[in-house]
Design an enzyme around this catalytic site. Sequence first.
Site, PDB file in Angstrom:
ATOM      1  N   TYR A  58     -12.214  52.994  53.066  1.00  0.00           N
ATOM      2  CA  TYR A  58     -13.190  53.410  52.053  1.00  0.00           C
ATOM      3  C   TYR A  58     -14.456  52.560  52.206  1.00  0.00           C
ATOM      4  O   TYR A  58     -14.462  51.367  51.910  1.00  0.00           O
ATOM      5  CB  TYR A  58     -12.634  53.254  50.641  1.00  0.00           C
ATOM      6  CG  TYR A  58     -11.447  54.124  50.301  1.00  0.00           C
ATOM      7  CD1 TYR A  58     -11.094  55.219  51.091  1.00  0.00           C
ATOM      8  CD2 TYR A  58     -10.656  53.856  49.184  1.00  0.00           C
ATOM      9  CE1 TYR A  58      -9.998  56.014  50.774  1.00  0.00           C
ATOM     10  CE2 TYR A  58      -9.567  54.648  48.854  1.00  0.00           C
ATOM     11  CZ  TYR A  58      -9.237  55.719  49.660  1.00  0.00           C
ATOM     12  OH  TYR A  58      -8.151  56.500  49.346  1.00  0.00           O
ATOM     13  N   SER A 197      -6.334  62.603  43.990  1.00  0.00           N
ATOM     14  CA  SER A 197      -7.077  63.828  43.647  1.00  0.00           C
ATOM     15  C   SER A 197      -6.339  64.628  42.570  1.00  0.00           C
ATOM     16  O   SER A 197      -6.165  65.843  42.695  1.00  0.00           O
ATOM     17  CB  SER A 197      -7.302  64.695  44.898  1.00  0.00           C
ATOM     18  OG  SER A 197      -8.134  64.041  45.817  1.00  0.00           O
ATOM     19  N   PRO A 198      -5.892  63.977  41.485  1.00  0.00           N
ATOM     20  CA  PRO A 198      -5.124  64.696  40.459  1.00  0.00           C
ATOM     21  C   PRO A 198      -5.964  65.693  39.667  1.00  0.00           C
ATOM     22  O   PRO A 198      -5.402  66.520  38.934  1.00  0.00           O
ATOM     23  CB  PRO A 198      -4.608  63.573  39.555  1.00  0.00           C
ATOM     24  CG  PRO A 198      -5.641  62.499  39.697  1.00  0.00           C
ATOM     25  CD  PRO A 198      -6.078  62.556  41.129  1.00  0.00           C
ATOM     26  N   GLY A 202     -12.398  67.250  40.875  1.00  0.00           N
ATOM     27  CA  GLY A 202     -13.270  67.802  39.847  1.00  0.00           C
ATOM     28  C   GLY A 202     -13.131  69.296  39.635  1.00  0.00           C
ATOM     29  O   GLY A 202     -13.664  69.840  38.668  1.00  0.00           O
ATOM     30  N   LEU A 204     -10.626  70.943  38.587  1.00  0.00           N
ATOM     31  CA  LEU A 204      -9.864  71.267  37.377  1.00  0.00           C
ATOM     32  C   LEU A 204     -10.595  70.871  36.097  1.00  0.00           C
ATOM     33  O   LEU A 204     -10.107  71.170  35.008  1.00  0.00           O
ATOM     34  CB  LEU A 204      -8.498  70.592  37.433  1.00  0.00           C
ATOM     35  CG  LEU A 204      -7.621  71.069  38.599  1.00  0.00           C
ATOM     36  CD1 LEU A 204      -6.444  70.144  38.800  1.00  0.00           C
ATOM     37  CD2 LEU A 204      -7.157  72.499  38.367  1.00  0.00           C
TER      38      LEU A 204
END
Length: 310
Positions: A58, A197-198, A202, A204
Amino acid sequence: MRQVDVQGVQLGAVGLGTWQFGSVEWGYGDQYAGGEAAAIVARALELGINLFDTAEIYAFGRSERILGRALGPNRSHVFIATKIFPFLPLPPIVRWRAHASARRLGGGLIDLYQVHWPSPLVPDATVMAGLRSLLEEGTIRHAGLSNYPVERWRKAEQALGRPLLSNQVPFSLAAPKAATDQVPYAEANDRLVIAYSPLGQGFLAGTYNAAERPRDRLRRINPRFSAGSLERGKGLLAALTEVAAGHSATAAQVALAWVIRHPNTVAIPGARTVAQLESNAAAADLELDEEEFQRLTRESAAYAGLAPLS
Protein backbone atom coordinates in the site's frame (compact mmCIF):
# COMPACT_ATOMS: atom_id res chain seq x y z
CA MET A 1 -18.31 -2.70 20.17
CA ARG A 2 -19.26 -6.32 19.51
CA GLN A 3 -16.24 -8.64 19.81
CA VAL A 4 -15.15 -11.70 17.85
CA ASP A 5 -12.97 -14.21 19.71
CA VAL A 6 -10.84 -16.61 17.64
CA GLN A 7 -7.90 -18.60 19.02
CA GLY A 8 -7.95 -16.38 22.08
CA VAL A 9 -7.65 -13.19 20.01
CA GLN A 10 -10.44 -10.69 20.71
CA LEU A 11 -11.17 -8.22 17.95
CA GLY A 12 -13.88 -5.68 17.39
CA ALA A 13 -16.27 -6.81 14.68
CA VAL A 14 -15.44 -3.68 12.64
CA GLY A 15 -11.80 -2.70 12.14
CA LEU A 16 -10.10 -0.15 9.92
CA GLY A 17 -8.54 -0.85 6.54
CA THR A 18 -5.79 1.58 5.55
CA TRP A 19 -5.14 0.91 1.86
CA GLN A 20 -6.14 4.52 1.22
CA PHE A 21 -3.45 5.94 3.54
CA GLY A 22 -1.01 7.59 1.15
CA SER A 23 -2.15 5.65 -1.93
CA VAL A 24 -2.54 7.92 -4.95
CA GLU A 25 -5.00 5.61 -6.72
CA TRP A 26 -7.76 6.58 -4.31
CA GLY A 27 -7.34 10.25 -5.18
CA TYR A 28 -7.57 11.52 -1.60
CA GLY A 29 -4.46 13.68 -1.82
CA ASP A 30 -1.60 14.65 0.48
CA GLN A 31 -3.82 16.63 2.82
CA TYR A 32 -5.69 13.42 3.65
CA ALA A 33 -2.47 11.44 4.14
CA GLY A 34 -0.92 14.16 6.29
CA GLY A 35 -3.92 15.07 8.42
CA GLU A 36 -7.23 13.29 8.06
CA ALA A 37 -5.66 9.81 8.22
CA ALA A 38 -4.20 10.52 11.67
CA ALA A 39 -7.52 11.99 12.85
CA ILE A 40 -9.31 8.84 11.64
CA VAL A 41 -6.93 6.60 13.58
CA ALA A 42 -7.28 8.73 16.72
CA ARG A 43 -11.07 8.55 16.56
CA ALA A 44 -10.96 4.82 15.85
CA LEU A 45 -9.05 4.31 19.10
CA GLU A 46 -11.64 6.36 21.00
CA LEU A 47 -14.43 4.21 19.55
CA GLY A 48 -12.79 0.96 20.64
CA ILE A 49 -11.61 -0.19 17.21
CA ASN A 50 -8.62 -2.43 17.82
CA LEU A 51 -7.95 -4.04 14.41
CA PHE A 52 -5.91 -2.01 11.92
CA ASP A 53 -4.99 -3.58 8.60
CA THR A 54 -2.30 -2.44 6.17
CA ALA A 55 0.26 -3.93 3.75
CA GLU A 56 3.77 -3.26 2.52
CA ILE A 57 2.45 -2.76 -1.03
CA TYR A 58 0.00 0.00 0.00
CA ALA A 59 1.72 3.13 -1.31
CA PHE A 60 4.98 1.13 -1.17
CA GLY A 61 5.22 1.24 2.61
CA ARG A 62 3.74 4.69 3.12
CA SER A 63 0.49 3.31 4.55
CA GLU A 64 2.44 1.40 7.20
CA ARG A 65 4.42 4.54 8.11
CA ILE A 66 1.30 6.71 8.35
CA LEU A 67 -0.46 4.12 10.50
CA GLY A 68 2.56 3.63 12.75
CA ARG A 69 2.94 7.37 13.34
CA ALA A 70 -0.76 7.83 13.97
CA LEU A 71 -0.90 5.03 16.53
CA GLY A 72 2.23 6.20 18.34
CA PRO A 73 2.30 4.90 21.92
CA ASN A 74 -1.06 3.16 21.39
CA ARG A 75 0.56 0.68 19.01
CA SER A 76 1.00 -1.95 21.72
CA HIS A 77 -2.67 -1.72 22.72
CA VAL A 78 -4.15 -2.65 19.33
CA PHE A 79 -3.93 -5.52 16.88
CA ILE A 80 -1.97 -4.61 13.75
CA ALA A 81 -2.20 -6.75 10.63
CA THR A 82 0.05 -6.23 7.64
CA LYS A 83 0.93 -8.26 4.55
CA ILE A 84 3.87 -9.37 2.48
CA PHE A 85 3.45 -9.06 -1.26
CA PRO A 86 4.51 -12.49 -2.61
CA PHE A 87 7.34 -11.37 -4.89
CA LEU A 88 10.09 -13.99 -4.37
CA PRO A 89 8.76 -15.00 -0.93
CA LEU A 90 11.72 -17.22 -0.06
CA PRO A 91 12.28 -17.68 3.71
CA PRO A 92 15.16 -15.16 4.10
CA ILE A 93 13.23 -12.58 2.07
CA VAL A 94 10.03 -13.19 4.07
CA ARG A 95 11.96 -12.55 7.29
CA TRP A 96 13.73 -9.45 5.93
CA ARG A 97 10.49 -7.90 4.70
CA ALA A 98 8.64 -8.63 7.94
CA HIS A 99 11.34 -6.78 9.88
CA ALA A 100 11.09 -3.89 7.40
CA SER A 101 7.31 -3.69 7.91
CA ALA A 102 7.77 -3.76 11.68
CA ARG A 103 10.18 -0.80 11.46
CA ARG A 104 7.78 1.20 9.28
CA LEU A 105 5.02 0.50 11.79
CA GLY A 106 7.10 1.97 14.59
CA GLY A 107 8.88 -1.07 15.95
CA GLY A 108 7.75 -3.97 18.09
CA LEU A 109 6.01 -7.16 17.09
CA ILE A 110 3.57 -7.58 14.21
CA ASP A 111 0.34 -9.08 15.53
CA LEU A 112 -0.68 -10.68 12.24
CA TYR A 113 1.56 -11.15 9.21
CA GLN A 114 -0.37 -12.22 6.11
CA VAL A 115 0.65 -13.50 2.69
CA HIS A 116 -1.12 -10.99 0.45
CA TRP A 117 -1.78 -13.35 -2.47
CA PRO A 118 -0.92 -16.98 -3.24
CA SER A 119 2.37 -17.01 -5.11
CA PRO A 120 2.11 -18.43 -8.63
CA LEU A 121 5.79 -19.43 -8.59
CA VAL A 122 6.94 -20.20 -5.04
CA PRO A 123 5.32 -23.22 -3.31
CA ASP A 124 3.36 -22.50 -0.16
CA ALA A 125 5.64 -24.87 1.78
CA THR A 126 8.53 -22.51 1.08
CA VAL A 127 6.56 -19.40 2.06
CA MET A 128 5.32 -21.11 5.22
CA ALA A 129 8.91 -21.92 6.21
CA GLY A 130 9.57 -18.18 6.31
CA LEU A 131 6.45 -17.54 8.40
CA ARG A 132 7.36 -20.40 10.74
CA SER A 133 10.76 -18.85 11.45
CA LEU A 134 9.14 -15.48 12.19
CA LEU A 135 6.73 -17.13 14.63
CA GLU A 136 9.55 -19.02 16.33
CA GLU A 137 11.76 -15.95 16.71
CA GLY A 138 8.84 -13.86 17.99
CA THR A 139 8.81 -11.24 15.24
CA ILE A 140 5.14 -11.98 14.59
CA ARG A 141 2.43 -13.22 16.93
CA HIS A 142 0.19 -14.82 14.31
CA ALA A 143 0.43 -15.80 10.66
CA GLY A 144 -2.39 -15.49 8.16
CA LEU A 145 -3.31 -15.43 4.51
CA SER A 146 -5.12 -13.20 2.07
CA ASN A 147 -7.00 -14.16 -1.10
CA TYR A 148 -6.44 -17.89 -0.63
CA PRO A 149 -9.09 -20.42 -1.68
CA VAL A 150 -10.15 -22.69 1.18
CA GLU A 151 -8.37 -25.80 -0.06
CA ARG A 152 -5.10 -23.92 -0.44
CA TRP A 153 -5.66 -22.38 3.03
CA ARG A 154 -5.93 -25.90 4.44
CA LYS A 155 -2.79 -27.08 2.64
CA ALA A 156 -0.83 -24.01 3.74
CA GLU A 157 -1.66 -24.85 7.35
CA GLN A 158 -0.39 -28.37 6.84
CA ALA A 159 2.85 -26.95 5.44
CA LEU A 160 3.17 -24.51 8.35
CA GLY A 161 2.53 -27.25 10.89
CA ARG A 162 0.17 -25.12 12.96
CA PRO A 163 -3.06 -23.14 12.47
CA LEU A 164 -3.11 -19.96 10.45
CA LEU A 165 -5.23 -17.42 12.28
CA SER A 166 -7.06 -15.93 9.32
CA ASN A 167 -7.74 -15.46 5.65
CA GLN A 168 -8.51 -11.98 4.34
CA VAL A 169 -10.87 -12.14 1.39
CA PRO A 170 -13.33 -9.92 -0.47
CA PHE A 171 -16.67 -10.39 1.25
CA SER A 172 -19.75 -8.21 0.93
CA LEU A 173 -23.31 -8.23 -0.35
CA ALA A 174 -21.78 -7.44 -3.74
CA ALA A 175 -19.29 -10.35 -3.47
CA PRO A 176 -20.91 -12.92 -1.17
CA LYS A 177 -19.11 -16.13 -2.16
CA ALA A 178 -17.07 -16.28 1.05
CA ALA A 179 -20.27 -17.13 2.92
CA THR A 180 -20.37 -20.49 1.13
CA ASP A 181 -16.79 -21.66 1.74
CA GLN A 182 -14.50 -19.38 3.77
CA VAL A 183 -16.92 -18.72 6.62
CA PRO A 184 -17.94 -22.37 7.16
CA TYR A 185 -14.26 -23.40 7.24
CA ALA A 186 -13.44 -20.65 9.72
CA GLU A 187 -16.39 -21.46 11.97
CA ALA A 188 -15.62 -25.18 12.03
CA ASN A 189 -11.91 -24.72 12.77
CA ASP A 190 -11.66 -21.68 15.07
CA ARG A 191 -10.29 -19.48 12.29
CA LEU A 192 -11.09 -15.93 11.26
CA VAL A 193 -12.39 -14.42 8.03
CA ILE A 194 -11.29 -10.82 7.57
CA ALA A 195 -13.67 -9.23 5.08
CA TYR A 196 -12.06 -6.59 2.90
CA SER A 197 -14.06 -4.29 0.64
CA PRO A 198 -17.12 -5.07 2.82
CA LEU A 199 -18.93 -2.15 1.18
CA GLY A 200 -17.97 -3.18 -2.33
CA GLN A 201 -15.63 -0.14 -2.47
CA GLY A 202 -18.65 2.10 -1.94
CA PHE A 203 -21.03 0.33 -4.31
CA LEU A 204 -23.30 -0.70 -1.42
CA ALA A 205 -23.49 2.80 0.05
CA GLY A 206 -25.95 3.77 -2.69
CA THR A 207 -23.82 6.76 -3.65
CA TYR A 208 -23.39 5.81 -7.31
CA ASN A 209 -25.77 5.03 -10.15
CA ALA A 210 -25.68 4.83 -13.93
CA ALA A 211 -25.83 8.63 -14.17
CA GLU A 212 -23.42 9.32 -11.29
CA ARG A 213 -20.27 7.23 -11.77
CA PRO A 214 -17.25 7.38 -9.44
CA ARG A 215 -14.46 9.76 -10.36
CA ASP A 216 -11.39 8.17 -8.76
CA ARG A 217 -9.26 5.92 -10.94
CA LEU A 218 -9.59 2.80 -8.80
CA ARG A 219 -13.36 2.67 -8.94
CA ARG A 220 -13.71 3.84 -12.53
CA ILE A 221 -11.83 0.77 -13.81
CA ASN A 222 -13.80 -1.59 -11.55
CA PRO A 223 -16.51 -3.44 -13.55
CA ARG A 224 -18.76 -3.24 -10.50
CA PHE A 225 -19.27 0.45 -11.25
CA SER A 226 -20.17 -0.05 -14.89
CA ALA A 227 -23.59 1.14 -15.99
CA GLY A 228 -24.74 -2.47 -16.43
CA SER A 229 -23.63 -3.52 -12.95
CA LEU A 230 -25.26 -0.49 -11.34
CA GLU A 231 -28.47 -1.28 -13.19
CA ARG A 232 -28.33 -4.95 -12.15
CA GLY A 233 -27.79 -3.93 -8.53
CA LYS A 234 -30.99 -1.90 -8.25
CA GLY A 235 -32.85 -4.67 -6.40
CA LEU A 236 -30.05 -5.17 -3.88
CA LEU A 237 -29.63 -1.44 -3.30
CA ALA A 238 -33.38 -0.98 -2.89
CA ALA A 239 -33.47 -3.75 -0.27
CA LEU A 240 -30.58 -2.14 1.57
CA THR A 241 -32.34 1.22 1.58
CA GLU A 242 -35.58 -0.27 2.91
CA VAL A 243 -33.89 -2.29 5.66
CA ALA A 244 -31.80 0.75 6.62
CA ALA A 245 -34.93 2.90 6.96
CA GLY A 246 -36.33 0.41 9.48
CA HIS A 247 -33.25 0.84 11.66
CA SER A 248 -32.75 4.60 11.15
CA ALA A 249 -29.42 3.58 9.68
CA THR A 250 -27.60 4.02 6.39
CA ALA A 251 -27.35 1.48 3.58
CA ALA A 252 -23.61 1.19 4.28
CA GLN A 253 -24.23 0.36 7.94
CA VAL A 254 -26.70 -2.36 6.99
CA ALA A 255 -24.25 -3.79 4.46
CA LEU A 256 -21.58 -4.00 7.17
CA ALA A 257 -24.03 -5.49 9.66
CA TRP A 258 -24.84 -8.23 7.13
CA VAL A 259 -21.16 -9.17 6.77
CA ILE A 260 -20.38 -9.33 10.48
CA ARG A 261 -23.56 -11.26 11.25
CA HIS A 262 -21.67 -14.25 9.85
CA PRO A 263 -19.73 -16.23 12.45
CA ASN A 264 -15.97 -15.84 12.87
CA THR A 265 -16.00 -12.76 10.63
CA VAL A 266 -14.74 -9.22 11.04
CA ALA A 267 -14.87 -6.40 8.49
CA ILE A 268 -12.19 -3.82 7.69
CA PRO A 269 -13.80 -0.95 5.76
CA GLY A 270 -11.67 2.04 4.91
CA ALA A 271 -12.74 5.56 5.79
CA ARG A 272 -12.34 8.84 3.95
CA THR A 273 -13.46 11.00 6.85
CA VAL A 274 -13.86 10.78 10.61
CA ALA A 275 -17.63 10.88 10.14
CA GLN A 276 -17.46 7.89 7.80
CA LEU A 277 -15.39 6.00 10.34
CA GLU A 278 -17.93 6.76 13.07
CA SER A 279 -20.74 5.51 10.85
CA ASN A 280 -18.85 2.28 10.11
CA ALA A 281 -18.10 1.67 13.78
CA ALA A 282 -21.76 2.12 14.72
CA ALA A 283 -22.65 -0.75 12.36
CA ALA A 284 -20.98 -3.18 14.77
CA ASP A 285 -23.97 -2.86 17.07
CA LEU A 286 -26.71 -2.94 14.41
CA GLU A 287 -28.68 -6.18 14.70
CA LEU A 288 -30.49 -7.52 11.63
CA ASP A 289 -33.35 -9.90 12.25
CA GLU A 290 -33.53 -13.20 10.38
CA GLU A 291 -36.04 -11.99 7.82
CA GLU A 292 -33.90 -8.94 6.96
CA PHE A 293 -30.76 -11.04 6.79
CA GLN A 294 -32.34 -13.60 4.47
CA ARG A 295 -33.85 -10.95 2.22
CA LEU A 296 -30.48 -9.30 1.77
CA THR A 297 -28.85 -12.68 1.21
CA ARG A 298 -31.30 -13.48 -1.59
CA GLU A 299 -30.82 -10.11 -3.28
CA SER A 300 -27.07 -10.48 -2.96
CA ALA A 301 -27.11 -13.91 -4.61
CA ALA A 302 -29.28 -12.57 -7.43
CA TYR A 303 -26.90 -9.67 -8.05
CA ALA A 304 -23.80 -11.89 -7.93
CA GLY A 305 -25.35 -14.65 -10.05
CA LEU A 306 -24.98 -17.24 -7.29
CA ALA A 307 -27.43 -19.92 -6.26
CA PRO A 308 -29.21 -18.76 -3.10
CA LEU A 309 -28.12 -20.46 0.12
CA SER A 310 -30.61 -22.99 1.44
